[in-house]
Each structure stands twice: as structure tokens, then as C-alpha cells.
Motif scaffolding. Structure first.
Motif, PDB file in Angstrom:
ATOM      1  N   PRO A   2       0.826  -1.206   0.000  1.00  0.00           N
ATOM      2  CA  PRO A   2       0.000   0.000   0.000  1.00  0.00           C
ATOM      3  C   PRO A   2       0.865   1.262   0.000  1.00  0.00           C
ATOM      4  O   PRO A   2       1.808   1.387   0.780  1.00  0.00           O
ATOM      5  CB  PRO A   2      -0.808  -0.108   1.301  1.00  0.00           C
ATOM      6  CG  PRO A   2      -0.724  -1.556   1.684  1.00  0.00           C
ATOM      7  CD  PRO A   2       0.580  -2.045   1.186  1.00  0.00           C
ATOM      8  N   VAL A   3       0.532   2.201  -0.898  1.00  0.00           N
ATOM      9  CA  VAL A   3       1.293   3.443  -1.033  1.00  0.00           C
ATOM     10  C   VAL A   3       0.412   4.601  -0.565  1.00  0.00           C
ATOM     11  O   VAL A   3      -0.701   4.791  -1.074  1.00  0.00           O
ATOM     12  CB  VAL A   3       1.734   3.666  -2.496  1.00  0.00           C
ATOM     13  CG1 VAL A   3       2.492   4.989  -2.624  1.00  0.00           C
ATOM     14  CG2 VAL A   3       2.599   2.505  -2.973  1.00  0.00           C
ATOM     15  N   LEU A   4       0.901   5.366   0.414  1.00  0.00           N
ATOM     16  CA  LEU A   4       0.195   6.536   0.939  1.00  0.00           C
ATOM     17  C   LEU A   4       0.971   7.782   0.540  1.00  0.00           C
ATOM     18  O   LEU A   4       2.136   7.950   0.911  1.00  0.00           O
ATOM     19  CB  LEU A   4       0.073   6.448   2.461  1.00  0.00           C
ATOM     20  CG  LEU A   4      -0.711   5.242   3.007  1.00  0.00           C
ATOM     21  CD1 LEU A   4      -0.609   5.198   4.534  1.00  0.00           C
ATOM     22  CD2 LEU A   4      -2.168   5.307   2.568  1.00  0.00           C
ATOM     23  N   ILE A   5       0.321   8.679  -0.211  1.00  0.00           N
ATOM     24  CA  ILE A   5       0.987   9.880  -0.732  1.00  0.00           C
ATOM     25  C   ILE A   5       0.499  11.101   0.030  1.00  0.00           C
ATOM     26  O   ILE A   5      -0.711  11.320   0.181  1.00  0.00           O
ATOM     27  CB  ILE A   5       0.709  10.051  -2.238  1.00  0.00           C
ATOM     28  CG1 ILE A   5       1.154   8.795  -3.007  1.00  0.00           C
ATOM     29  CG2 ILE A   5       1.413  11.277  -2.783  1.00  0.00           C
ATOM     30  CD1 ILE A   5       0.765   8.810  -4.474  1.00  0.00           C
ATOM     31  N   ASP A   6       1.437  11.897   0.488  1.00  0.00           N
ATOM     32  CA  ASP A   6       1.125  13.182   1.134  1.00  0.00           C
ATOM     33  C   ASP A   6       0.704  14.151   0.026  1.00  0.00           C
ATOM     34  O   ASP A   6       1.525  14.718  -0.687  1.00  0.00           O
ATOM     35  CB  ASP A   6       2.360  13.689   1.883  1.00  0.00           C
ATOM     36  CG  ASP A   6       2.061  14.912   2.726  1.00  0.00           C
ATOM     37  OD1 ASP A   6       0.932  15.445   2.650  1.00  0.00           O
ATOM     38  OD2 ASP A   6       2.974  15.355   3.451  1.00  0.00           O
ATOM     39  N   GLU A  42      -1.087   0.921  -7.912  1.00  0.00           N
ATOM     40  CA  GLU A  42      -2.170   1.543  -7.153  1.00  0.00           C
ATOM     41  C   GLU A  42      -1.566   2.417  -6.054  1.00  0.00           C
ATOM     42  O   GLU A  42      -0.466   2.139  -5.573  1.00  0.00           O
ATOM     43  CB  GLU A  42      -3.085   0.488  -6.539  1.00  0.00           C
ATOM     44  CG  GLU A  42      -3.800  -0.375  -7.553  1.00  0.00           C
ATOM     45  CD  GLU A  42      -4.691  -1.412  -6.907  1.00  0.00           C
ATOM     46  OE1 GLU A  42      -4.657  -1.507  -5.655  1.00  0.00           O
ATOM     47  OE2 GLU A  42      -5.417  -2.124  -7.624  1.00  0.00           O
ATOM     48  N   ALA A  43      -2.315   3.446  -5.656  1.00  0.00           N
ATOM     49  CA  ALA A  43      -1.838   4.334  -4.589  1.00  0.00           C
ATOM     50  C   ALA A  43      -3.017   5.093  -3.996  1.00  0.00           C
ATOM     51  O   ALA A  43      -4.108   5.151  -4.588  1.00  0.00           O
ATOM     52  CB  ALA A  43      -0.784   5.308  -5.112  1.00  0.00           C
ATOM     53  N   THR A  44      -2.774   5.655  -2.805  1.00  0.00           N
ATOM     54  CA  THR A  44      -3.771   6.491  -2.122  1.00  0.00           C
ATOM     55  C   THR A  44      -3.143   7.847  -1.858  1.00  0.00           C
ATOM     56  O   THR A  44      -2.067   7.928  -1.256  1.00  0.00           O
ATOM     57  CB  THR A  44      -4.205   5.858  -0.783  1.00  0.00           C
ATOM     58  OG1 THR A  44      -4.776   4.567  -1.048  1.00  0.00           O
ATOM     59  CG2 THR A  44      -5.229   6.732  -0.086  1.00  0.00           C
ATOM     60  N   VAL A  45      -3.817   8.918  -2.318  1.00  0.00           N
ATOM     61  CA  VAL A  45      -3.339  10.273  -2.067  1.00  0.00           C
ATOM     62  C   VAL A  45      -4.256  10.902  -1.020  1.00  0.00           C
ATOM     63  O   VAL A  45      -5.475  10.814  -1.101  1.00  0.00           O
ATOM     64  CB  VAL A  45      -3.304  11.106  -3.377  1.00  0.00           C
ATOM     65  CG1 VAL A  45      -4.676  11.216  -4.006  1.00  0.00           C
ATOM     66  CG2 VAL A  45      -2.700  12.484  -3.108  1.00  0.00           C
ATOM     67  N   VAL A  46      -3.632  11.525  -0.006  1.00  0.00           N
ATOM     68  CA  VAL A  46      -4.383  12.052   1.141  1.00  0.00           C
ATOM     69  C   VAL A  46      -4.210  13.566   1.186  1.00  0.00           C
ATOM     70  O   VAL A  46      -3.079  14.072   1.186  1.00  0.00           O
ATOM     71  CB  VAL A  46      -3.904  11.424   2.466  1.00  0.00           C
ATOM     72  CG1 VAL A  46      -4.772  11.903   3.631  1.00  0.00           C
ATOM     73  CG2 VAL A  46      -3.930   9.897   2.378  1.00  0.00           C
ATOM     74  N   ILE A  79      -2.488   9.539   7.784  1.00  0.00           N
ATOM     75  CA  ILE A  79      -1.514   8.556   7.299  1.00  0.00           C
ATOM     76  C   ILE A  79      -0.950   7.736   8.460  1.00  0.00           C
ATOM     77  O   ILE A  79      -0.865   6.510   8.401  1.00  0.00           O
ATOM     78  CB  ILE A  79      -0.384   9.252   6.515  1.00  0.00           C
ATOM     79  CG1 ILE A  79      -0.942   9.830   5.209  1.00  0.00           C
ATOM     80  CG2 ILE A  79       0.765   8.300   6.228  1.00  0.00           C
ATOM     81  CD1 ILE A  79       0.034  10.712   4.451  1.00  0.00           C
ATOM     82  N   LEU A  80      -0.580   8.430   9.560  1.00  0.00           N
ATOM     83  CA  LEU A  80      -0.014   7.735  10.713  1.00  0.00           C
ATOM     84  C   LEU A  80      -1.053   6.850  11.391  1.00  0.00           C
ATOM     85  O   LEU A  80      -0.736   5.742  11.850  1.00  0.00           O
ATOM     86  CB  LEU A  80       0.541   8.750  11.707  1.00  0.00           C
ATOM     87  CG  LEU A  80       1.732   9.590  11.197  1.00  0.00           C
ATOM     88  CD1 LEU A  80       2.076  10.700  12.189  1.00  0.00           C
ATOM     89  CD2 LEU A  80       2.948   8.708  10.942  1.00  0.00           C
ATOM     90  N   TYR A  92       3.556  -0.798   4.457  1.00  0.00           N
ATOM     91  CA  TYR A  92       3.167   0.515   3.946  1.00  0.00           C
ATOM     92  C   TYR A  92       4.380   1.297   3.457  1.00  0.00           C
ATOM     93  O   TYR A  92       5.473   1.217   4.019  1.00  0.00           O
ATOM     94  CB  TYR A  92       2.443   1.323   5.026  1.00  0.00           C
ATOM     95  CG  TYR A  92       0.979   0.961   5.154  1.00  0.00           C
ATOM     96  CD1 TYR A  92       0.008   1.634   4.430  1.00  0.00           C
ATOM     97  CD2 TYR A  92       0.573  -0.077   5.998  1.00  0.00           C
ATOM     98  CE1 TYR A  92      -1.333   1.298   4.553  1.00  0.00           C
ATOM     99  CE2 TYR A  92      -0.758  -0.424   6.112  1.00  0.00           C
ATOM    100  CZ  TYR A  92      -1.711   0.264   5.386  1.00  0.00           C
ATOM    101  OH  TYR A  92      -3.030  -0.069   5.484  1.00  0.00           O
ATOM    102  N   LEU A  93       4.156   2.072   2.383  1.00  0.00           N
ATOM    103  CA  LEU A  93       5.171   2.972   1.835  1.00  0.00           C
ATOM    104  C   LEU A  93       4.591   4.380   1.831  1.00  0.00           C
ATOM    105  O   LEU A  93       3.560   4.642   1.188  1.00  0.00           O
ATOM    106  CB  LEU A  93       5.558   2.560   0.413  1.00  0.00           C
ATOM    107  CG  LEU A  93       6.557   3.482  -0.295  1.00  0.00           C
ATOM    108  CD1 LEU A  93       7.906   3.471   0.418  1.00  0.00           C
ATOM    109  CD2 LEU A  93       6.716   3.103  -1.760  1.00  0.00           C
ATOM    110  N   VAL A  94       5.243   5.296   2.547  1.00  0.00           N
ATOM    111  CA  VAL A  94       4.775   6.685   2.654  1.00  0.00           C
ATOM    112  C   VAL A  94       5.610   7.543   1.702  1.00  0.00           C
ATOM    113  O   VAL A  94       6.835   7.561   1.782  1.00  0.00           O
ATOM    114  CB  VAL A  94       4.891   7.204   4.097  1.00  0.00           C
ATOM    115  CG1 VAL A  94       4.436   8.658   4.170  1.00  0.00           C
ATOM    116  CG2 VAL A  94       4.066   6.332   5.045  1.00  0.00           C
ATOM    117  N   VAL A  95       4.910   8.247   0.813  1.00  0.00           N
ATOM    118  CA  VAL A  95       5.565   9.122  -0.165  1.00  0.00           C
ATOM    119  C   VAL A  95       5.395  10.566   0.312  1.00  0.00           C
ATOM    120  O   VAL A  95       4.280  11.097   0.301  1.00  0.00           O
ATOM    121  CB  VAL A  95       4.955   8.941  -1.569  1.00  0.00           C
ATOM    122  CG1 VAL A  95       5.669   9.836  -2.576  1.00  0.00           C
ATOM    123  CG2 VAL A  95       5.012   7.480  -1.988  1.00  0.00           C
TER     124      VAL A  95
END
Length: 232
Positions: A2-6, A42-46, A79-80, A92-95
Motif C-alpha cells: 500500500p502506497v500513501l501519498i502526502d 495503485e496508490a492512495t493520495v491524502v 496517514i499515521l 506501507y510505503l509513505v511518499v
């Protein structure tokens, strides 16, 4: 993974113009979704909540998930919280380019990467996928291969090619001669009449018992009469 993008960190790092924030955000979402599509990722942008009266919202644009946080919650906190709630945070991978957020995420065992590095890796992946698809399109149609010859068949072919030994030659000749003899013998047997049944031996007849007489004189009289009758 899972990729979480700031989201806003990415937007402010790569703004190409100074237009309205909403329009720039929408442009970035479209470009990011297109890039993920090409890279097969796939990715999630927050993003931080865009309105103080609007609850948290979630949507999708292709393989890109878009999250707007709830009122009073920043994107970093979301994200956290997402990482903490996971049973496997190391996946998890945080971008992000925010060093503070990256440090806090690593303390929770998550992996981090800068925005520049992630974009470079994703672009390379997209180029690789495009090349693979091109090769697949230009690939000539495959020709069906003949079924492989079984090992037993190969062995039989090789044995046929080998010259026969003297013993094998005579054995083969004997078998051929025997088959010919059997082929001639069977028609001859079919022409022969059925075996005549053996005659049964006649069953010996029992001699008729002489009738009982009341006296010896009666018996002799009866014998005398039979003899007289035979002499006539």
C-alpha cells in the motif's frame, strides 16, 4: 505494498503554475492517475480537509484512491493513524518530502521515500510496461510445436534400426514360420467333419426270471411244454 501519498506536499512541490488551488489539485489527480495506470500500480493520495464543514470523503480515479480528511484532522495524522491500525505496518510505503512525517512513519515500521524518487521509479515502471506491451503487440504469432516424441517411441525406433544378431534372426524367422503354419492349420481344421460320437455299449439285458411254481412237478411240466413247442 500500500502506497500513501502526502497530497499537498506533492502538489506544492511540483506546481507548474500559480492558478487556483482546486484546479491545480484536479490536474495533479488526473496526471497521477494516468501515471499509475501506465505503471500498473495503485496508490492512495491524502489531502487535508478542504472545507471545515465537510466530513471526510473518499473517491477513486482509476487505480488512484483520493482521501480528504475529516474536519480538524491533517493528512499527516490520517496517514499515521492508518499505519497504526494495520497489523502489518511494514508493508506501507509513505511518499512525502516532509522529513517530520517520514521520521514518524519509520518509527511505526513503515517504509518512506521522497516524492522525487517515487516519481522517478513510477515513470520507469510505466516506460517498462509500455515497452513490454509494444513487444507483445509486435510479437509474431506462435507456431504450434509438434508433440514431443516419447522416450519409449524413440527407443523402439532406435532398436528397429539396429542390425539383428544371428540368434535374433533365427528367432524372428521361426516366429514367422510358426504364424504361417497356424494360418494354414486353422482352415484345414474347419473343413474336417465333426468327430463321430462313440457308440454306446449296449446295456446287457437281465435274464428273465423264471416264474415261481407251486411244485416241482408243475415246473417240469412247464419245461416239457416249452420244448415240445420249440420242436414243432
Amino acid at each position: 505494498m500500500p502506497v500513501l501519498i502526502d497530497g499537498y506536499n506533492l502538489l506544492f512541490s511540483y506546481l507548474l503554475s500559480h492558478g487556483e488551488l482546486k484546479q491545480e489539485r484536479e490536474k495533479m489527480i488526473v496526471s497521477l492517475a494516468e501515471l499509475l495506470k501506465k505503471a500498473k500500480k495503485e496508490a492512495t493520495v491524502v489531502f487535508d480537509s478542504h472545507s471545515p464543514k465537510t466530513p471526510a470523503t473518499r473517491g477513486h480515479f482509476g487505480s488512484l484512491e483520493i482521501i480528504f480528511t475529516d474536519q480538524g484532522e491533517e493528512a499527516d495524522d490520517y496517514i499515521l493513524r492508518k499505519i497504526k491500525a494495520s497489523k502489518r505496518p511494514a508493508l506501507y510505503l509513505v511518499v512525502t518530502g516532509d522529513k517530520k512525517l517520514a521520521e514518524r512513519a519509520r518509527r511505526l515500521l513503515a517504509k518512506t521515500i521522497s516524492i522525487k524518487e517515487w516519481l522517478q521509479l513510477t515513470v520507469k515502471q510505466a516506460e517498462k510496461q509500455a515497452l513490454l506491451e509494444k513487444e507483445e503487440r509486435e510479437k509474431p504469432p506462435s507456431v504450434a510445436k509438434p508433440p514431443p516424441v516419447q522416450e519409449k517411441q524413440v527407443q523402439e525406433r532406435q532398436e528397429k534400426k539396429k542390425p539383428l544378431s544371428e540368434e535374433e534372426y533365427f528367432l524372428q524367422a521361426f516366429e514367422e514360420r510358426y504364424r504361417q503354419f497356424e494360418a494354414v492349420k486353422k482352415p484345414e481344421q474347419a473343413k474336417q467333419p465333426r468327430a463321430v460320437q462313440k457308440k454306446k455299449k449296449p446295456v446287457p439285458t437281465r435274464k428273465a426270471q423264471e416264474p415261481r411254481y407251486a411244485s416241482e412237478e408243475e415246473r417240469w411240466l412247464n419245461v416239457f411244454l416249452r420244448r415240445m413247442k420249440n420242436n414243432e
